[in-house]
Design a protein around this motif. Structure first.
Motif, short mmCIF file in Angstrom:
data_model
loop_
_atom_site.label_atom_id
_atom_site.label_comp_id
_atom_site.label_asym_id
_atom_site.label_seq_id
_atom_site.Cartn_x
_atom_site.Cartn_y
_atom_site.Cartn_z
N PRO A 36 -7.06 -3.90 -6.54
CA PRO A 36 -5.78 -3.83 -5.81
C PRO A 36 -5.55 -2.52 -5.09
O PRO A 36 -5.04 -2.50 -3.97
N HIS A 37 -5.91 -1.40 -5.72
CA HIS A 37 -5.68 -0.10 -5.09
C HIS A 37 -6.58 0.08 -3.87
O HIS A 37 -6.13 0.53 -2.81
N ARG A 38 -7.85 -0.26 -4.03
CA ARG A 38 -8.78 -0.13 -2.91
C ARG A 38 -8.41 -1.09 -1.79
O ARG A 38 -8.49 -0.76 -0.62
N ARG A 39 -7.98 -2.29 -2.18
CA ARG A 39 -7.58 -3.28 -1.19
C ARG A 39 -6.39 -2.77 -0.38
O ARG A 39 -6.32 -2.95 0.84
N THR A 40 -5.45 -2.14 -1.05
CA THR A 40 -4.29 -1.59 -0.36
C THR A 40 -4.70 -0.55 0.69
O THR A 40 -4.21 -0.55 1.82
N GLU A 41 -5.63 0.35 0.32
CA GLU A 41 -6.07 1.38 1.25
C GLU A 41 -6.76 0.77 2.47
O GLU A 41 -6.51 1.18 3.61
N VAL A 42 -7.61 -0.23 2.23
CA VAL A 42 -8.35 -0.84 3.34
C VAL A 42 -7.40 -1.62 4.26
O VAL A 42 -7.52 -1.56 5.49
N GLY A 57 -1.51 4.46 2.99
CA GLY A 57 -2.41 3.65 2.19
C GLY A 57 -3.06 4.42 1.07
O GLY A 57 -3.38 3.86 0.01
N ARG A 58 -3.26 5.72 1.26
CA ARG A 58 -3.92 6.53 0.24
C ARG A 58 -2.97 7.04 -0.83
O ARG A 58 -3.40 7.41 -1.92
N VAL A 59 -1.67 7.08 -0.52
CA VAL A 59 -0.72 7.62 -1.50
C VAL A 59 0.04 6.53 -2.26
O VAL A 59 0.71 6.83 -3.25
N ILE A 60 -0.08 5.27 -1.81
CA ILE A 60 0.65 4.19 -2.48
C ILE A 60 0.22 4.05 -3.93
O ILE A 60 1.00 3.63 -4.78
N ARG A 61 -1.02 4.42 -4.22
CA ARG A 61 -1.49 4.33 -5.60
C ARG A 61 -0.57 5.12 -6.54
O ARG A 61 -0.34 4.73 -7.68
N ARG A 62 -0.03 6.24 -6.05
CA ARG A 62 0.85 7.06 -6.88
C ARG A 62 2.31 6.63 -6.75
O ARG A 62 3.07 6.67 -7.71
N THR A 63 2.71 6.26 -5.55
CA THR A 63 4.14 6.00 -5.32
C THR A 63 4.54 4.56 -5.55
O THR A 63 5.72 4.29 -5.80
N GLY A 64 3.61 3.62 -5.45
CA GLY A 64 3.98 2.22 -5.41
C GLY A 64 4.51 1.85 -4.03
O GLY A 64 4.47 2.66 -3.09
N VAL A 116 17.78 -2.08 2.43
CA VAL A 116 18.47 -2.55 1.22
C VAL A 116 17.63 -3.62 0.53
O VAL A 116 17.50 -3.64 -0.71
N THR A 117 17.03 -4.52 1.31
CA THR A 117 16.17 -5.56 0.75
C THR A 117 14.97 -4.94 0.03
O THR A 117 14.62 -5.37 -1.08
N ALA A 118 14.35 -3.95 0.63
CA ALA A 118 13.20 -3.30 0.02
C ALA A 118 13.58 -2.62 -1.29
O ALA A 118 12.85 -2.70 -2.29
N LEU A 119 14.71 -1.97 -1.31
CA LEU A 119 15.14 -1.23 -2.49
C LEU A 119 15.48 -2.15 -3.66
O LEU A 119 15.21 -1.82 -4.82
N THR A 120 16.04 -3.31 -3.35
CA THR A 120 16.56 -4.17 -4.42
C THR A 120 15.64 -5.32 -4.82
O THR A 120 15.79 -5.87 -5.92
N ALA A 121 14.67 -5.68 -3.96
CA ALA A 121 13.91 -6.90 -4.22
C ALA A 121 12.41 -6.72 -4.35
O ALA A 121 11.74 -7.59 -4.93
N VAL A 122 11.83 -5.66 -3.81
CA VAL A 122 10.38 -5.51 -3.81
C VAL A 122 9.89 -4.93 -5.13
O VAL A 122 10.42 -3.92 -5.61
N HIS A 123 8.89 -5.59 -5.73
CA HIS A 123 8.24 -5.02 -6.91
C HIS A 123 7.49 -3.76 -6.49
O HIS A 123 6.78 -3.76 -5.48
N ASN A 124 7.60 -2.72 -7.29
CA ASN A 124 6.95 -1.46 -6.91
C ASN A 124 5.43 -1.59 -6.92
O ASN A 124 4.75 -1.05 -6.06
N ARG A 125 4.90 -2.33 -7.89
CA ARG A 125 3.45 -2.55 -7.98
C ARG A 125 3.23 -4.03 -8.25
O ARG A 125 3.13 -4.45 -9.41
N PRO A 126 3.16 -4.85 -7.18
CA PRO A 126 3.10 -6.30 -7.37
C PRO A 126 1.96 -6.77 -8.25
O PRO A 126 2.10 -7.72 -9.00
N HIS A 127 0.80 -6.09 -8.16
CA HIS A 127 -0.35 -6.54 -8.93
C HIS A 127 -0.20 -6.27 -10.42
O HIS A 127 -0.96 -6.78 -11.23
N GLN A 128 0.80 -5.47 -10.79
CA GLN A 128 1.04 -5.21 -12.20
C GLN A 128 2.30 -5.92 -12.71
O GLN A 128 2.36 -6.36 -13.83
N ASN A 129 3.32 -6.04 -11.84
CA ASN A 129 4.61 -6.55 -12.29
C ASN A 129 4.71 -8.06 -12.25
O ASN A 129 5.45 -8.66 -13.01
#
Length: 498
Positions: A116-122, A305-312, A471-484
């Motif tokens: 998932p992390h590598r896929r996100t970067e690519v 793409g390279r920092v999402i691994r840390r931030t979600g 507002v939608t992003a803050l309230t509805a998006v899972h921070n790490r979909p592949h884990q949550n």
């Protein structure tokens, strides 16, 4: 894969940059002119979901390469066209190619990079490539229009297509999706629903959204969507498992992906109109001024793409949408006399903010599902992106036009244009012939003021849409979909469980 994405977006901005030259050479009416870029978008948005399914069944690499070949053919057909009908037909052909390229290129990456992390970067690099195509299109068009006819604008995309094939054929990996049957009812209903919606958006921008053909298209789209959902819930191998949308996070990501392209495309079009019609710059000068926006977007998307691994996902999406709204609100202050030194920082901010949104929203959609369902998620997110792009041009263009029409009489009076001269000025604006008719300085100033008001109206609406999406992003998006999230059940496993 990235070269293919560049092709699909390069054609969009190159075509828009060449519209004035095409209009003058072929004597195209305003109603027909809008269909030259819109024909391509209509086909891409309508077929992109079905194209992803074809890749799942017959090979994503194979369908990607077919799409590149079709786009090459469409480009060569446009380059040899001598009539408006032929240009529109060529754009329709290119749209088929673009629909095959977008979901299958993304699905190939999703299936190749299973982590998932590598896929996100690519995937963020893939999404950033769209900015390169958007930036190169106007620059190439400006250079070619200065040295040759409008037909030359369509040649570079064909050349890029040949290069893409030379890279993709030996190096890309073939992959297939789950399932062994083509969902023909779903494909037909999905295509009819999306095509009707896109047609209504485009034609409504010209004829008004209360026109009978536009209302009819909206009704067909609504019925088509309802029928599509019913069919997809019942078939064993659906083209799009609508159960995915039971996840609030997945649905939110689809909305954000649409909003991102709505704003990105809409702002780009409004800025081009500002420089062309208010500050009277040519295509090349306009392209150079917009280069910071596209260039910073590419860099921002890659770094995100390279920092999402840390931030979600939640933080960059929310922050990016808020910064997009801030930058667009800043652009509502520009006017006919605004120097570029006051504008380019806003372009930089907007480009950086879009990089925080467009690429992560695409990646979030794919990492929300299992790798074998990458083609389905790819088709869904690309459909959302394309519909958002159409809405950006159609709805904002309609708002712009209506505001200009409403404000122009008041501006002509405010600039002391004689009453007898006002009707010809209004006719010139309505027909798009202000550049070929002699106008007094007062008349031209009135037009510039009306155009500026229309552009400000479109930008204000865009800022509001970005804020709502934040507002939608803050309230509805899972921070790490592949884990949550938990994988959505397929129709097969559901039947087995019962």
């Amino acid at each position: 894969m990235c070269l293919g994405v560049m092709m699909t977006f390069l054609l969009v901005t190159a075509t828009i940059s060449a519209l004035s030259a095409i209009r003058d050479a072929l004597h195209v009416s305003p109603s027909a002119l809008i269909w030259i870029p819109s024909a391509y978008t209509l086909v891409v948005a309508s077929l992109v979901l079905s194209a992803g399914t074809l890749g799942n069944l017959w090979g994503r690499k194979r369908m990607f390469c077919v799409g590149v070949v079709v786009m090459i053919g469409g480009g060569l057909l446009a380059a040899s066209a001598g009539t408006t009908t032929m240009v529109i037909a060529a754009q329709l052909v290119s749209g088929v190619g673009g629909a095959l390229i977008l979901p299958n290129s993304l699905a190939i990456l999703g299936a190749t990079f299973t982590d998932p992390h590598r896929r996100t970067e690519v995937i963020t690099v893939w999404a950033a490539s769209s900015g390169i195509g958007l930036a190169i299109g106007p620059l190439l068009a400006g250079v070619l229009l200065g040295r040759s006819g409008w037909q030359a604008v369509f040649v570079p995309n064909a050349v890029l297509g040949v290069i893409t094939l030379l890279v993709a054929v030996p190096f890309a990996t073939e992959s297939l999706g789950p399932g062994g049957r083509l969902d023909i009812p779903g494909a037909l209903l999905g295509t009819v629903a999306i095509a009707s919606l896109v047609y209504a958006l485009i034609q409504g921008g010209r004829d008004g959204y209360t026109a009978v053909p536009v209302i009819t298209a909206c009704i067909v789209a609504a019925v088509g969507v309802a029928a599509f959902v019913v069919v997809e819930l019942r078939v064993a191998a659906p083209m799009l498992d609508v159960r995915l949308f039971a996840s609030r996070s997945f649905s939110a990501v689809m909305i954000i992906a649409a909003v991102a392209l709505f704003g990105f495309t809409g702002v780009a079009v409004l800025v081009v109109m500002f420089y062309n019609n208010v500050q009277h710059l040519n295509a090349l000068d306009t392209s150079w001024r917009m280069l910071p926006l596209f260039g910073v977007y590419v860099g921002s998307a890659y770094l995100t793409g390279r920092v999402i691994r840390r931030t979600g996902f939640k933080a960059p999406l929310t922050l990016g949408l808020l910064l997009c709204a801030l930058a667009v609100l800043g652009l509502t202050t520009i006017g006919p006399d605004t120097p570029y030194s006051q504008v380019w920082p806003l372009f930089v901010l907007f480009g950086a903010a879009c990089g925080l949104v467009i690429a992560p929203s695409t990646a979030a959609a794919l990492v929300s599902v299992a790798p074998e369902r990458a083609g389905m998620a790819s088709g869904a997110v690309n459909t959302a992106r394309q519909v958002g792009a159409v809405m950006g041009t159609a709805l904002l263009g309609s708002l712009f036009t209506s505001r200009v029409t409403a404000d122009l009489p008041h501006e002509l009076a405010a600039h002391d244009v004689p009453s007898a001269a006002r009707a010809p000025v209004e006719a010139a604006v309505a027909s798009g012939s202000t550049g070929t008719r002699p106008l007094s300085s007062a008349g031209r100033a009135a037009i510039e003021s009306a155009f500026t008001a229309g552009i400000h109206a479109g930008l204000a609406v865009t800022a509001a849409v970005f804020l709502a999406a934040a507002v939608t992003a803050l309230t509805a998006v899972h921070n790490r979909p592949h884990q949550n999230g938990t994988p959505m059940p397929t129709p097969t496993t559901t039947a087995a469980a019962s």
